[in-house]
Design an enzyme around this catalytic site. Structure first.
Site, short mmCIF file in Angstrom:
data_model
loop_
_atom_site.label_atom_id
_atom_site.label_comp_id
_atom_site.label_asym_id
_atom_site.label_seq_id
_atom_site.Cartn_x
_atom_site.Cartn_y
_atom_site.Cartn_z
N HIS A 188 0.80 -1.22 0.00
CA HIS A 188 0.00 0.00 0.00
C HIS A 188 0.83 1.27 0.00
O HIS A 188 0.38 2.31 -0.45
CB HIS A 188 -0.96 -0.02 1.20
CG HIS A 188 -2.20 -0.80 0.88
ND1 HIS A 188 -2.72 -1.76 1.68
CD2 HIS A 188 -3.01 -0.73 -0.21
CE1 HIS A 188 -3.80 -2.26 1.12
NE2 HIS A 188 -3.99 -1.66 -0.03
N ARG A 295 -14.58 -4.88 -12.78
CA ARG A 295 -14.26 -6.27 -12.41
C ARG A 295 -15.06 -6.63 -11.17
O ARG A 295 -14.60 -6.43 -10.04
CB ARG A 295 -12.75 -6.41 -12.15
CG ARG A 295 -11.89 -6.32 -13.41
CD ARG A 295 -10.41 -6.53 -13.06
NE ARG A 295 -9.61 -6.91 -14.21
CZ ARG A 295 -8.88 -6.05 -14.93
NH1 ARG A 295 -8.87 -4.76 -14.63
NH2 ARG A 295 -8.16 -6.48 -15.96
N ARG A 331 -18.73 -6.58 -15.66
CA ARG A 331 -18.49 -7.97 -16.06
C ARG A 331 -19.00 -8.86 -14.93
O ARG A 331 -18.76 -8.58 -13.75
CB ARG A 331 -16.99 -8.16 -16.25
CG ARG A 331 -16.53 -9.56 -15.95
CD ARG A 331 -15.15 -9.80 -16.34
NE ARG A 331 -14.21 -9.62 -15.24
CZ ARG A 331 -12.91 -9.62 -15.41
NH1 ARG A 331 -12.40 -9.74 -16.61
NH2 ARG A 331 -12.11 -9.47 -14.39
N GLU A 430 -11.83 -13.84 -24.87
CA GLU A 430 -10.61 -14.13 -24.11
C GLU A 430 -10.00 -15.46 -24.49
O GLU A 430 -8.94 -15.83 -23.96
CB GLU A 430 -10.93 -14.16 -22.61
CG GLU A 430 -11.50 -12.85 -22.09
CD GLU A 430 -11.63 -12.85 -20.59
OE1 GLU A 430 -10.76 -12.27 -19.93
OE2 GLU A 430 -12.60 -13.42 -20.07
N ASN A 453 -5.46 -9.83 -21.88
CA ASN A 453 -4.57 -10.47 -20.89
C ASN A 453 -4.75 -11.98 -20.96
O ASN A 453 -3.79 -12.75 -21.06
CB ASN A 453 -4.91 -10.00 -19.46
CG ASN A 453 -4.92 -8.50 -19.33
OD1 ASN A 453 -4.25 -7.81 -20.10
ND2 ASN A 453 -5.67 -7.97 -18.39
N ASP A 454 -6.02 -12.40 -20.92
CA ASP A 454 -6.28 -13.84 -21.02
C ASP A 454 -6.12 -14.33 -22.45
O ASP A 454 -5.62 -15.43 -22.68
CB ASP A 454 -7.68 -14.16 -20.50
CG ASP A 454 -7.67 -14.35 -18.99
OD1 ASP A 454 -6.73 -14.98 -18.50
OD2 ASP A 454 -8.57 -13.84 -18.32
N ARG A 464 -0.22 -16.45 -17.67
CA ARG A 464 0.03 -15.03 -17.38
C ARG A 464 0.56 -14.80 -15.98
O ARG A 464 1.08 -13.73 -15.66
CB ARG A 464 -1.24 -14.20 -17.62
CG ARG A 464 -2.37 -14.51 -16.67
CD ARG A 464 -3.67 -13.86 -17.10
NE ARG A 464 -3.92 -12.58 -16.46
CZ ARG A 464 -5.08 -11.95 -16.47
NH1 ARG A 464 -6.10 -12.45 -17.14
NH2 ARG A 464 -5.23 -10.81 -15.85
N CYS A 501 -10.39 -4.42 -23.53
CA CYS A 501 -10.32 -4.02 -22.12
C CYS A 501 -9.12 -4.62 -21.41
O CYS A 501 -8.91 -4.38 -20.23
CB CYS A 501 -11.62 -4.37 -21.40
SG CYS A 501 -11.91 -6.14 -21.34
C1 PEP Z 1 -8.32 -9.78 -19.67
O1 PEP Z 1 -8.20 -11.00 -19.50
O2 PEP Z 1 -7.74 -9.13 -20.56
C2 PEP Z 1 -9.21 -9.01 -18.77
C3 PEP Z 1 -9.49 -7.75 -19.01
O3 PEP Z 1 -9.67 -9.62 -17.66
P1 PEP Z 1 -8.76 -9.94 -16.37
O4 PEP Z 1 -7.43 -9.27 -16.54
O5 PEP Z 1 -9.52 -9.44 -15.19
O6 PEP Z 1 -8.69 -11.44 -16.42
MG MG Z 2 -9.65 -12.06 -18.27
#
Ligand code: PEP
Ligand code: MG
Length: 557
Positions: A188, A295, A331, A430, A453-454, A464, A501
């Site tokens: 933090h 999220r 989401r 994803e 990301n996924d 990841r 996103c």
């Molecule tokens: C992603 O997977 O790109 C995403 C936005 O969801 P998270 O990072 O929460 O898995």
């Molecule tokens: Mg994701």
């Protein structure tokens, strides 16, 4: 000159004299007491005073660094009352130990327990519990001196570590930046430094010594570089970079209220990713056009048991109302894999990233899903709410999600509850499967939001979470970029819109390509809205489109 490499946790360059922060600590006296009741009352009084002080710090943090920073101290207030923590102290006191020693021992025990956890977030909580214990023990011992009050002129503060409450108490006018020997980037203290806009470097070890006190140091909170008594040329270069950064920050500030439009007139939506309603203030401060990814699982992760429909509704309503008619896309629950809540009692899995997670949990636990959907639809009456489903791989999953939404709408209608029947339902893209059937999904979804990301993880078969995959986890991989193009084109074929996103949406190296592909929305962390706007306003898509798309198609990729 001495150059030290640390870890930059809050960007910006600062220059000033070294000031060593030494805590006014007294080791807790340790003795046995006879009147354990009186000693327990002494602890309770100190605990109450600590909670009051933390309330005052929360207000200071709210004024200086916003709601998120205030929440930290409010959480500390709760931790000071945590039953396990207080029970452990009581047991020691009832066993005859004096209160300050009981608090110190319990703080150390809990901190060691947090430090040994695998999860980065939980590990970072070790500092919080020490902070609280130090405060209560300090009150019991009558230590009230604030070592920071000694600072007279602006300095670069050097410390072994800084607790969050010490950080917020720092007088910003006298603090140019800080450097710590230890510390964690997700702790933090680092988060507070970023919110307060103070350059900070952590993890430099014992390279700076007390004989360096008063000497000039330059720190770069982005690169983690710390330079003591820099050579003339290096000093000049760093100061030049600092001046450029300040000028760029001012330029970005001046872009508030401007449109996200390219040189040749193409508009793109820039929305924000948030973890809860408290982040809305950051969306507004940074001029985000809406929320592209809320999220929702963080609300579940913060609870010890399933949140009730009313609790969820309150959180969604508060975010939607605060956005005053601008879009908020929430989401549905993306629990599982790296986001575990004990009360879900999910089985241990060999490959949790490919296990029962996200929409798979919602579709196998209809009651949990229904509660969330009811809260979402109730909140839809307060603004413009959208819903999207994570980790979709098949059309039937989307159909089941839609059916669950229809059932909830019917229920609410029968109950006479107001909601928006036109809530858009989107699919998060994803998985490679979702990319390959994006034409079919586009017929039935209202929009797509690409979770890069996924998507990168599953396209490239790269975990990841794995810290040593390095360049193998490459979101710039042509497979990922071509997938984004394919998905966007399929959305457009059926008159739907497509956004990004995942973190890649904020990567300004790719903004021109995303515009050339025709991506309609980028949802990024609030602090990236203005840098992205700056990038967008400098691009001529018409001029670059052909070259960028040809590059994406070419063998060179
Ligand atoms: C992603 O997977 O790109 C995403 C936005 O969801 P998270 O990072 O929460 O898995
Ligand atoms: Mg994701």
């Amino acid at each position: 000159m001495l150059t030290i490499q640390g870890k930059g946790v809050s960007s910006g360059i600062a220059v000033g004299p070294v000031f060593f922060f030494r805590r006014a600590e007294k080791a807790a006296s340790r003795h046995m007491v006879k009147d354990t009741d009186a000693e327990w009352q002494r602890f309770l009084a100190a605990q109450a005073q600590a909670i009051e002080e933390l309330g005052e710090l929360a207000e200071k943090a709210r004024a200086e660094a916003g709601d998120d920073a205030a929440l930290l101290f409010e959480t500390h207030q709760m931790m000071a009352e945590d039953l396990d923590y207080v029970d452990a102290i009581e047991e020691a006191v009832r066993g005859g130990l004096n209160a300050e020693a009981a608090v110190e021992d319990t703080g150390n025990q809990f901190s060691a327990m947090f430090s040994s956890m695998e999860d980065d977030y939980m590990r970072a909580r070790a500092a919080d519990v020490l902070d609280i214990s130090r405060r209560i023990a300090g009150i019991l011992q009558g230590v009230s001196e604030n070592a920071l009050a000694r600072i007279e002129t602006p300095v670069i503060l050097v410390a072994e570590d800084l607790t969050p409450s010490e950080t917020i108490q720092l007088d910003k006018r006298k603090l140019l930046g800080f450097v710590t020997a230890a510390g964690s980037a997700s702790g933090h203290t680092a988060i507070l430094a970023r919110t307060m806009g103070i350059p900070a470097v952590i993890g430099i070890g014992d390279a700076l010594k007390s004989e360096h006190e008063g000497r000039e140091v330059i720190i770069d909170g982005a690169t983690g570089e710390v330079v003591l008594e820099a050579d003339v040329l290096i000093r000049e270069a760093m100061l030049k970079k600092r001046a450029e950064q300040i000028a760029f920050k001012e330029l970005l500030e001046g872009m508030k209220g401007e449109e996200n439009v390219t040189l040749d007139g193409r508009h793109i939506k820039v929305y924000c990713n948030i973890g809860g309603p408290d982040d809305i203030s950051a969306v507004k401060v940074n001029d985000g056009g809406g929320v592209g990814l809320f999220r929702s699982e963080f609300l579940y992760l913060a609870c010890e048991d399933y949140p009730t429909e009313d609790e969820l509704f309150e959180a969604y309503r508060s975010a939607v109302s605060a956005m005053e008619g601008r879009t908020v896309i929430i989401r549905t629950l993306d629990i599982g894999a790296d986001k575990q809540a004990d009360y879900f009692r999910l089985d241990k899995e060999e490959n949790p990233a490919m296990g029962l997670r996200a929409v798979r949990i919602c579709l196998t636990r209809p009651e949990v899903f229904r509660t969330q959907l009811r809260a979402l639809y109730r909140a839809s009456a307060y603004g413009k709410l959208g819903i999207m489903f994570p980790m979709i791989t098949s059309v039937w999953e989307l159909r089941e999600c839609r059916r669950a939404c229809q059932m909830v709408q019917k229920e609410l209608e029968q109950e006479g509850v107001v909601f928006d029947p036109a809530v858009e339902l989107g699919v998060m893209i994803e998985t490679p499967a979702a990319v390959m059937i994006s034409d079919r999904l586009a017929k039935e979804a209202d929009f797509f939001s690409i979770g890069t990301n996924d998507l990168t993880q599953y396209m490239l078969a790269c975990d990841r979470q794995c810290s040593h995959l390095g360049r193998f986890y490459d979101p710039h991989h042509p497979a990922v970029l071509r997938a984004i193009r394919q998905v966007t084109e399929n959305a457009h074929r059926y008159g739907k819109w497509a956004g990004i996103c995942g973190e890649l949406g904020a990567d300004t190296e790719l903004t021109a390509l995303f515009l050339a592909i025709g991506v309609d929305e980028l949802s990024v962390s609030p602090n990236m809205v203005l840098p992205l706007r700056y990038a967008i306003r400098g691009i001529d898509v018409g001029k670059e489109r052909e070259r960028l798309l040809a590059e994406l198609d070419s063998d060179a990729q």
